[in-house]
Design a protein around this motif. Structure first.
Motif, PDB file in Angstrom:
ATOM      1  N   THR A  18     -17.491  11.054 -37.835  1.00  7.11           N
ATOM      2  CA  THR A  18     -16.896  11.718 -38.977  1.00  7.11           C
ATOM      3  C   THR A  18     -15.765  12.972 -38.675  1.00  7.11           C
ATOM      4  O   THR A  18     -14.746  12.768 -39.415  1.00  7.11           O
ATOM      5  CB  THR A  18     -18.017  12.093 -40.348  1.00  7.11           C
ATOM      6  N   PRO A  19     -16.049  13.911 -38.093  1.00 10.82           N
ATOM      7  CA  PRO A  19     -15.121  14.885 -37.694  1.00 10.82           C
ATOM      8  C   PRO A  19     -13.723  14.148 -37.117  1.00 10.82           C
ATOM      9  O   PRO A  19     -12.829  14.871 -37.364  1.00 10.82           O
ATOM     10  CB  PRO A  19     -15.805  15.794 -36.708  1.00 10.82           C
ATOM     11  N   ILE A  22     -11.878  13.145 -40.176  1.00  9.04           N
ATOM     12  CA  ILE A  22     -11.213  14.044 -40.948  1.00  9.04           C
ATOM     13  C   ILE A  22     -10.156  14.647 -40.269  1.00  9.04           C
ATOM     14  O   ILE A  22      -9.079  14.540 -40.641  1.00  9.04           O
ATOM     15  CB  ILE A  22     -12.278  15.428 -41.010  1.00  9.04           C
ATOM     16  N   ALA A  56     -16.726  18.997 -42.197  1.00  8.93           N
ATOM     17  CA  ALA A  56     -15.629  18.412 -42.843  1.00  8.93           C
ATOM     18  C   ALA A  56     -14.953  19.539 -43.574  1.00  8.93           C
ATOM     19  O   ALA A  56     -13.858  19.371 -43.607  1.00  8.93           O
ATOM     20  CB  ALA A  56     -16.034  17.365 -43.347  1.00  8.93           C
ATOM     21  N   VAL A  69     -14.016  17.599 -50.742  1.00  9.76           N
ATOM     22  CA  VAL A  69     -14.959  16.740 -49.922  1.00  9.76           C
ATOM     23  C   VAL A  69     -16.190  16.840 -50.593  1.00  9.76           C
ATOM     24  O   VAL A  69     -16.911  18.010 -50.752  1.00  9.76           O
ATOM     25  CB  VAL A  69     -15.120  17.351 -48.655  1.00  9.76           C
ATOM     26  N   LYS A 304     -12.739  18.980 -34.117  1.00  8.36           N
ATOM     27  CA  LYS A 304     -13.620  18.076 -33.290  1.00  8.36           C
ATOM     28  C   LYS A 304     -13.766  18.627 -32.134  1.00  8.36           C
ATOM     29  O   LYS A 304     -12.889  19.095 -31.218  1.00  8.36           O
ATOM     30  CB  LYS A 304     -12.743  16.793 -33.318  1.00  8.36           C
TER      31      LYS A 304
END
Length: 466
Positions: A18-19, A22, A56, A69, A304
């Motif tokens: 997920t990072p 994003i 995130a 978010v 990230k």
């Protein structure tokens, strides 16, 4: 589509990937007018969802953006009026991957995430869930695009199109992305100066390359594959070289996963060595994920981490963001995606899913014609594609005979009684996630089929590390 206030939904939002997703959105903030990002997971994934979701939020804040978010376990709430939906989930979590590796290994066979028996069972578990998601989308966000990078990506995309009757879908894989990132430098070129053409199915494609003068440079890249140059082999694939004479004959570059078929003996031996040493890929992924989620909990981390590149699926998420941006902005980007064939590969039916070079527009993927394969590649691709169709039908119907057919067709599973025994044991081991096979599993359990003791013990040991 809400053109100026996009709602983005990710199912499997607690994923370690997920990072990167994003980050991909943030990189494209001028192309995508995002208002809301919804990260969705299941109760078993709530802890990871909260960890990665909070990270995130930090990433969005650090970028100076006012995006909302949201973290939720309510898929339907998230899907309501969504514009883009991406899927990156693993049915059964890493526990299921352990079984996909350990049980075939106990039969002396390859245990791998998307190939052999493990790949078949990953599809069996995943297809019903993706079809439930499509059913919700038809009701709650009928105009949304679905961007799938849940593996086995090609088979899942096929099921979405053939059984879900959902055309607004693109399937993605990071393997072509990594090839195009790494190969140009080996011949002193940049990607912008090369034309790539990929053709095949997910994890079973080939490609050719031309420079900007029109000269084909495929063989130049192949030559570099044998001098130690980095050509983008995924982290999870053991690096045994293809036979040079075979590549000289086909004059195409196989994807990394072809090693499981072209160098089957060597790949199997390596897999069994890892099995004997309790060093399977699932264990390595557990270690990497533990490290990643420890990092993600740092309240000061708002970008990230480089360790994510070791996870094995690097660049999946960024490719998803580029596909979304290209659809939204009609950018006509060249990407390699799973989409309907539409004649691009005349050796396969036009109404089934293939993985090919495509132009991504507001209307989706427009596949580029590749042409006929030579007999060797044609034979392989027709076998593998038809096996995928059998797997998908078995996953939808719960037809045990079709599941057995898939095992017998698969080149990595020697046919015979042992193949049937392996199928039966894996059905029982995965019964929690295979309601379509419930009657057959009950019958098998009545016959005394179980996960035999030694394998059950090592699976429990692996799962204890998750």
């Amino acid at each position: 589509m809400s053109r100026n206030a996009l709602k983005m939904v990710t199912i499997g939002g607690g994923s370690s990937y997920t990072p990167e997703l994003i980050e991909g959105y943030i990189k494209r903030q001028d192309q995508l007018p995002i208002k809301e990002i919804w990260l969705v997971d299941i109760p078993e994934g709530e802890k990871k969802l909260n960890i990665v979701g909070n990270m995130a939020k930090r990433m969005v804040k650090a970028a100076g953006l006012d995006w909302e978010v949201h973290l939720t376990l309510d898929r339907r709430e998230a899907l309501k009026d969504a514009d883009f939906v991406s899927t990156q989930f693993r049915v059964g979590l890493l526990e299921a991957r352990v079984k996909d590796e350990r049980i075939p290994g106990s039969y002396g066979l390859l245990g791998q995430e998307t190939n052999g028996a493990g790949g078949i069972f990953k599809a069996f578990r995943t297809v019903p869930i993706i079809l439930d998601i499509v059913k919700d989308m038809k009701e709650l966000c009928p105009d949304a695009w679905l961007i799938n990078f849940t593996n086995p990506s090609g088979m899942i995309t096929e099921a979405i199109q053939q059984y879900g009757k959902w055309d607004k879908v693109i399937g993605l894989c990071n393997v072509p992305v990594m090839a195009m990132m790494n190969e140009p430098a080996t011949i002193g070129k940049e990607l912008k100066d090369l034309t790539y053409k990929f053709a095949g199915i997910d994890h079973f494609h080939w490609h050719r390359v031309w420079d900007n003068s029109g000269k084909e440079v495929t063989m130049d890249i192949i030559n570099k594959m044998y001098d130690g140059s980095e050509t983008g082999l995924p982290k999870n694939i053991f690096d045994v070289k293809f036979f040079r004479e075979q590549l000289n004959q086909m004059k195409m570059i196989p994807c990394g996963y072809h090693r499981y078929y072209y160098r089957q003996t060597e790949m199997l031996n390596h897999s069994l060595e890892e099995f004997d040493q309790n060093k399977t890929r699932a264990q390595e992924v557990m270690r990497i994920e533990h490290e990643l989620f420890t990092l993600y909990q740092d309240p000061n981390l708002d970008h990230k981490p480089k360790q994510l590149a070791e996870r094995g699926g690097a660049h999946y998420s960024d490719a998803a963001c580029e596909a979304i941006a290209s659809i939204y902005g009609d950018k006509k980007t060249h990407m390699v995606v799973s989409t309907l064939n539409r004649g691009a590969l005349p050796d396969l039916p036009s109404d089934h899913t293939v993985e090919v070079s495509s132009i991504i527009t507001a209307s989706g993927a427009l596949p580029l014609t590749f042409g006929h394969f030579q007999p060797a590649e044609r034979g392989w691709i027709q076998l593998m594609k038809n096996m995928e169709l059998v797997i998908d039908e078995a996953a939808v119907t719960g037809d045990y005979g079709l599941a057995l057919q898939a095992f017998i067709m698969n080149p990595l599973i020697p046919s015979g009684q042992a193949a049937k025994d392996l199928l039966d044991e894996m059905l029982v081991a995965n019964k929690k996630y295979l309601p379509q096979f419930a009657d057959k599993i009950k019958e098998l359990e009545g016959q005394g089929v179980t996960v035999h003791d030694q394998v059950a013990a090592t699976i429990d040991e692996h799962i204890g590390q998750i």
